[in-house]
Structures are given as C-alpha cells and as structure tokens.
Design a protein around this motif. Sequence first.
Motif, PDB file in Angstrom:
ATOM      1  N   GLU A 168       0.750  -1.143  -0.053  1.00 59.96           N
ATOM      2  CA  GLU A 168      -0.039   0.069  -0.083  1.00 59.96           C
ATOM      3  C   GLU A 168       0.802   1.494  -0.068  1.00 59.96           C
ATOM      4  OE1 GLU A 168      -0.858  -0.515   4.765  1.00 59.96           O
ATOM      5  OE2 GLU A 168      -1.654  -1.583   3.240  1.00 59.96           O
ATOM      6  N   HIS A 169       2.064   1.187   0.417  1.00 56.38           N
ATOM      7  CA  HIS A 169       3.049   2.153   0.452  1.00 56.38           C
ATOM      8  C   HIS A 169       4.005   2.217  -0.877  1.00 56.38           C
ATOM      9  CE1 HIS A 169       1.365   3.082   4.375  1.00 56.38           C
ATOM     10  NE2 HIS A 169       1.763   1.956   4.772  1.00 56.38           N
ATOM     11  N   ARG A 170       3.968   1.214  -1.533  1.00 58.42           N
ATOM     12  CA  ARG A 170       5.087   1.099  -2.666  1.00 58.42           C
ATOM     13  C   ARG A 170       4.443   0.563  -3.789  1.00 58.42           C
ATOM     14  NH1 ARG A 170       9.239  -3.310  -0.615  1.00 58.42           N
ATOM     15  NH2 ARG A 170       7.191  -4.240  -0.017  1.00 58.42           N
ATOM     16  N   SER A 171       4.294   1.446  -4.932  1.00 61.33           N
ATOM     17  CA  SER A 171       3.599   1.585  -6.092  1.00 61.33           C
ATOM     18  C   SER A 171       4.214   0.499  -7.071  1.00 61.33           C
ATOM     19  CB  SER A 171       2.861   2.885  -6.563  1.00 61.33           C
ATOM     20  OG  SER A 171       4.299   3.561  -7.065  1.00 61.33           O
ATOM     21  N   LYS A 175       7.662   9.035  -6.321  1.00 61.53           N
ATOM     22  CA  LYS A 175       8.985   9.192  -5.875  1.00 61.53           C
ATOM     23  C   LYS A 175       9.544   7.907  -5.366  1.00 61.53           C
ATOM     24  CE  LYS A 175       8.533  14.254  -4.914  1.00 61.53           C
ATOM     25  NZ  LYS A 175       8.592  15.126  -3.931  1.00 61.53           N
ATOM     26  N   THR A 176       8.682   7.077  -5.001  1.00 62.66           N
ATOM     27  CA  THR A 176       9.068   5.712  -4.245  1.00 62.66           C
ATOM     28  C   THR A 176       8.362   4.714  -4.665  1.00 62.66           C
ATOM     29  OG1 THR A 176       7.523   6.218  -2.365  1.00 62.66           O
ATOM     30  CG2 THR A 176       9.723   6.971  -1.999  1.00 62.66           C
ATOM     31  N   PRO A 177       8.555   4.166  -5.949  1.00 61.50           N
ATOM     32  CA  PRO A 177       7.626   3.117  -6.392  1.00 61.50           C
ATOM     33  C   PRO A 177       8.539   1.759  -5.915  1.00 61.50           C
ATOM     34  CG  PRO A 177       9.293   3.972  -8.268  1.00 61.50           C
ATOM     35  CD  PRO A 177       9.247   4.855  -7.058  1.00 61.50           C
ATOM     36  N   GLY A 178       7.688   0.706  -5.751  1.00 63.58           N
ATOM     37  CA  GLY A 178       8.270  -0.528  -5.193  1.00 63.58           C
ATOM     38  C   GLY A 178       8.723  -1.271  -6.402  1.00 63.58           C
ATOM     39  N   LEU A 179       7.984  -1.310  -7.513  1.00 66.53           N
ATOM     40  CA  LEU A 179       8.433  -2.374  -8.699  1.00 66.53           C
ATOM     41  C   LEU A 179       8.250  -1.553  -9.865  1.00 66.53           C
ATOM     42  CD1 LEU A 179       9.510  -4.984  -9.168  1.00 66.53           C
ATOM     43  CD2 LEU A 179       7.196  -5.568  -9.867  1.00 66.53           C
ATOM     44  N   ILE A 219      17.633   2.553 -15.119  1.00 62.18           N
ATOM     45  CA  ILE A 219      17.924   2.083 -14.007  1.00 62.18           C
ATOM     46  C   ILE A 219      18.788   2.839 -13.127  1.00 62.18           C
ATOM     47  CG2 ILE A 219      19.135   0.048 -12.994  1.00 62.18           C
ATOM     48  CD1 ILE A 219      17.798  -1.606 -15.163  1.00 62.18           C
ATOM     49  N   LEU A 220      19.791   3.595 -13.610  1.00 63.38           N
ATOM     50  CA  LEU A 220      20.906   4.490 -13.051  1.00 63.38           C
ATOM     51  C   LEU A 220      20.200   5.620 -12.503  1.00 63.38           C
ATOM     52  CD1 LEU A 220      23.789   4.354 -15.660  1.00 63.38           C
ATOM     53  CD2 LEU A 220      23.821   3.132 -13.399  1.00 63.38           C
ATOM     54  N   ASN A 221      18.953   6.062 -12.993  1.00 68.57           N
ATOM     55  CA  ASN A 221      18.405   7.142 -12.567  1.00 68.57           C
ATOM     56  C   ASN A 221      17.072   6.936 -12.012  1.00 68.57           C
ATOM     57  OD1 ASN A 221      19.981   9.534 -13.634  1.00 68.57           O
ATOM     58  ND2 ASN A 221      19.845   8.136 -15.511  1.00 68.57           N
ATOM     59  N   LYS A 222      16.625   5.758 -11.617  1.00 68.87           N
ATOM     60  CA  LYS A 222      15.555   5.379 -11.026  1.00 68.87           C
ATOM     61  C   LYS A 222      15.579   5.650  -9.287  1.00 68.87           C
ATOM     62  CE  LYS A 222      16.768   0.662  -9.306  1.00 68.87           C
ATOM     63  NZ  LYS A 222      16.436   1.122  -7.941  1.00 68.87           N
ATOM     64  N   PRO A 223      14.403   5.952  -8.888  1.00 66.34           N
ATOM     65  CA  PRO A 223      14.391   6.069  -7.225  1.00 66.34           C
ATOM     66  C   PRO A 223      15.202   5.036  -6.634  1.00 66.34           C
ATOM     67  CG  PRO A 223      12.190   6.393  -8.342  1.00 66.34           C
ATOM     68  CD  PRO A 223      12.907   5.805  -9.281  1.00 66.34           C
ATOM     69  N   HIS A 230       8.961   1.902 -24.284  1.00 68.12           N
ATOM     70  CA  HIS A 230       8.439   2.501 -23.152  1.00 68.12           C
ATOM     71  C   HIS A 230       8.860   3.876 -22.952  1.00 68.12           C
ATOM     72  CE1 HIS A 230       8.102  -1.671 -22.414  1.00 68.12           C
ATOM     73  NE2 HIS A 230       7.679  -1.905 -21.043  1.00 68.12           N
ATOM     74  N   ASP A 231       8.070   4.831 -22.275  1.00 66.99           N
ATOM     75  CA  ASP A 231       8.654   6.071 -21.915  1.00 66.99           C
ATOM     76  C   ASP A 231       9.070   5.910 -20.671  1.00 66.99           C
ATOM     77  OD1 ASP A 231       8.757   8.681 -21.549  1.00 66.99           O
ATOM     78  OD2 ASP A 231       6.558   9.272 -22.050  1.00 66.99           O
ATOM     79  N   LEU A 232      10.367   5.748 -20.337  1.00 67.88           N
ATOM     80  CA  LEU A 232      10.901   5.494 -19.282  1.00 67.88           C
ATOM     81  C   LEU A 232      11.132   6.761 -18.447  1.00 67.88           C
ATOM     82  CD1 LEU A 232      13.632   2.995 -20.522  1.00 67.88           C
ATOM     83  CD2 LEU A 232      11.476   2.342 -19.217  1.00 67.88           C
ATOM     84  N   ALA A 233      11.363   7.805 -19.109  1.00 72.10           N
ATOM     85  CA  ALA A 233      11.296   9.260 -18.269  1.00 72.10           C
ATOM     86  C   ALA A 233      10.107   9.467 -17.768  1.00 72.10           C
ATOM     87  CB  ALA A 233      11.682  10.307 -19.268  1.00 72.10           C
ATOM     88  N   ALA A 234       9.030   9.347 -18.231  1.00 73.44           N
ATOM     89  CA  ALA A 234       7.748   9.388 -17.430  1.00 73.44           C
ATOM     90  C   ALA A 234       7.407   8.166 -16.242  1.00 73.44           C
ATOM     91  CB  ALA A 234       6.537   9.359 -18.533  1.00 73.44           C
ATOM     92  N   MET A 235       8.113   7.125 -16.656  1.00 71.95           N
ATOM     93  CA  MET A 235       7.658   5.968 -15.620  1.00 71.95           C
ATOM     94  C   MET A 235       8.443   6.418 -14.485  1.00 71.95           C
ATOM     95  SD  MET A 235       7.703   2.893 -18.199  1.00 71.95           S
ATOM     96  CE  MET A 235       7.759   1.452 -16.814  1.00 71.95           C
ATOM     97  N   LEU A 236       9.586   6.757 -14.599  1.00 68.44           N
ATOM     98  CA  LEU A 236      10.414   7.293 -13.206  1.00 68.44           C
ATOM     99  C   LEU A 236      10.036   8.568 -12.605  1.00 68.44           C
ATOM    100  CD1 LEU A 236      14.128   6.960 -14.606  1.00 68.44           C
ATOM    101  CD2 LEU A 236      12.596   5.198 -13.597  1.00 68.44           C
ATOM    102  N   LYS A 237       8.831   9.139 -13.283  1.00 65.79           N
ATOM    103  CA  LYS A 237       8.398  10.321 -12.447  1.00 65.79           C
ATOM    104  C   LYS A 237       7.194  10.254 -11.839  1.00 65.79           C
ATOM    105  CE  LYS A 237      10.756  13.865 -15.742  1.00 65.79           C
ATOM    106  NZ  LYS A 237      10.393  14.864 -16.714  1.00 65.79           N
ATOM    107  N   VAL A 238       6.382   9.219 -12.113  1.00 66.59           N
ATOM    108  CA  VAL A 238       5.144   8.897 -11.713  1.00 66.59           C
ATOM    109  C   VAL A 238       4.886   8.714  -9.985  1.00 66.59           C
ATOM    110  CG1 VAL A 238       4.171   8.150 -13.850  1.00 66.59           C
ATOM    111  CG2 VAL A 238       5.191   6.558 -12.337  1.00 66.59           C
TER     112      VAL A 238
END
Length: 368
Positions: free
Chosen positions: A113-116, A159-163, A186-190, A149-157
């Motif tokens: 519930e805390h990690r999207s 701040k703390t995605p689980g997966l 991967i180098l720039n992910k949360p 994949h729009d990886l830049a957008a996926m990294l912005k949705v």
Amino acid sequence: MSSVSRRSFVTLSALASASMVLPRIGAAAPRNPPAASTKKIHLNFNESHLGPSSLALEKMQDGAASTGRYHYGAQLKLIELFARQNQIPSDYVHAYSGSREPLQYAIAAFTDEHRSLALATPSYDAPVEAANSQKVTIHEVPLLANGEHDLAAMLKVDKTPGLIYICNPNNPTGTVTTPQRIEEAILNKPEGSVVLIDEAYIHFSDAPSLIPLATKRKDVLVLRTFSKLYGMAGARLGLAVGHPELLEKLEVWDGNNFVPLPAAMGGIASLEDPALVRQRKLLNANVREQTRAFLAGHGFTCTASQANCFMIDTGRPAEKVIEGLARRNILIGRKWDVWPTWVRVSIGTQDEMKAFRQAFLEVVQQLA
C-alpha cells in the motif's frame, strides 16, 4: 486464485470448455478429425504452433515416465546449464513453473500500500492483476509513439515506486525498448525500487539481453520463459535471474518448490539445441513480416514488432473486429482500452496467417 482476475479465469475456462478434447502435440491424428470449417485458428495467446522441439518432447515424455519419484537434480541441471550458457553464477538463477509465477512473487515482495507499481500501457496485464489483488497503487504510462517504453515518464510517476515493470519486447505490441535506455533509467530510478525486465520474447528479437546487468546489481530482476519460442506454454517453465539476496525475497513466497520433471527435462533439451533459437526466430520473422507487409499494403498500420505478435490499427472498434474474426473461427487477442481500435495478433503457420489475412479484410470491410 489470488492474483488472477475473474475476467482471466472466465476467459480461460470458456476456452477450455470449448475444447473438450485436448490435442497432444506429436500424437497420431484422431480417426475422425473435425471438419475444416469448424476448426479454430488460435492466434490469441502468443503460443508457439510448433510446440516443443522433437528432442524436448522426447525428453519430456521420458520425464513423465519417471514422475513417481522426486528428481531435484533435473532442476539443478537446468539452472546450471542456463547459468553456464549466460556466463553467470548458478546461484543467480531460480526456476519456476512459468515466468508468471516469479512475476507475481515480485509484486508480493516489492509492492504494497506504500510502494506502487509502475509500468507501460498497453503491456502485459499480469502485473496489474496481481497488484490489484493486493490493493497496490498502479501507475500506467502510455508507450511512446514508436512503441518504446516512456521510461522518463515512468520514473516520474512516483518518488518511491516499489517495482518498475518493463516487458521487452513488449506484449502486446512486440516493440523493443533499447537496452541502453533501460540501463540509463535504472541508473536514474528512485532509490530502493526494483526494476523487473520481462524477457519472455527476447529470443525473437535482435535486442541483447539485460541478464548481465542483473548480476551486477541488487535491484534488477530478469525473467525468462520457455512458453514462447521454445513452445512449452502448457509445460509451465520459467526462470528468474538476479542477485541471490533479491531472489531470496521471492523464495519467501515460493517455499522452495521445484519445477515438474518433464518441464525441466524439456527445458534442458531446448537449451542444448544449438540451432533451435536461430531457426524458430527466422521462421517467425518471415511469417510475421509477410503479414505486416500485406496489411501495410492495404493501408493498415502495424507495430514494429520483434516478437511473435504484433498489433494492428483496424480503424474500427477492436471488439467488433475480434467478434467478427471469432465468427470465422479465428481467435485473436483481447482489446486494450487505451488503444480502442487496435487488436493483437499472434503469429501462426503460413496457412493460418493466410486465412487470417483474408478474414481480417472481410471483417473490417463489413464494419466500414
């Protein structure tokens, strides 16, 4: 049935009921085969019409005859062979009953519930089904116009995605996101999030695998399956590759189970065949590109697939096209709400794709 939606269960049950006699690949033909007009053409689940290779089938049958005992060694041999071929330590590889199984375990292990969960759309829907069963927040990010994949957008949705889930080549489009872009993401992910790269269709493509990256980090998982190019969908065999500490988090849910002996033996035989991937990749590409060229010649846009499926913009409501083809005994993939006029088609035999092409034109013309 925790991570399988009612929709999926009902769909699969209906298909099973429609085929009361299950065919056995490699078996003798039935004495009274159904009339050609009633035979269904299955282009809906990205399965291989070739089935297991002849050697894999032979080994699977040998395995079935020995299933009266536990054979832990077969799974170990499979893992060690795959690890050796990929030049990685064997403790970085675990085997499962299909790749969907470790995918569901990853959802359970790395989201809550805390990690999207962040992923593309349209893409493989199993992660969404599993996340929904656990009330996980889901961020679906539209693919780029070229199908990547729009990886830049996926990294912005978040701040703390689980997966962060990346299907590459992507299902249902068959399109490839360049490994360089994935590595950069991967180098720039949360920090703290895990990236799962699903390579179910990698054998059909020219893209290099990201397995080497998974052995260098503790936050990257790569999944492989024997269901697609190797033709073992019904046998259920898959692999997860990652750092042992990461794989241990999946084992909490798996309970150290081992894969069935026939599947393990079929997998070993498939890996040991040096020509199998090259031959099947070429065959698939030839039939796929013939069909895509035919459709393009009739004014239809198709995705730039490197898999055993692709999508077509029909210009009509997708569900109507699917229904029209089904009435002609040709089954294709389901619709994706985000692309309401597009349909997914799996690659079948030359004759099956010829029948599909003719029926497709008839259906869309009637819907004009």
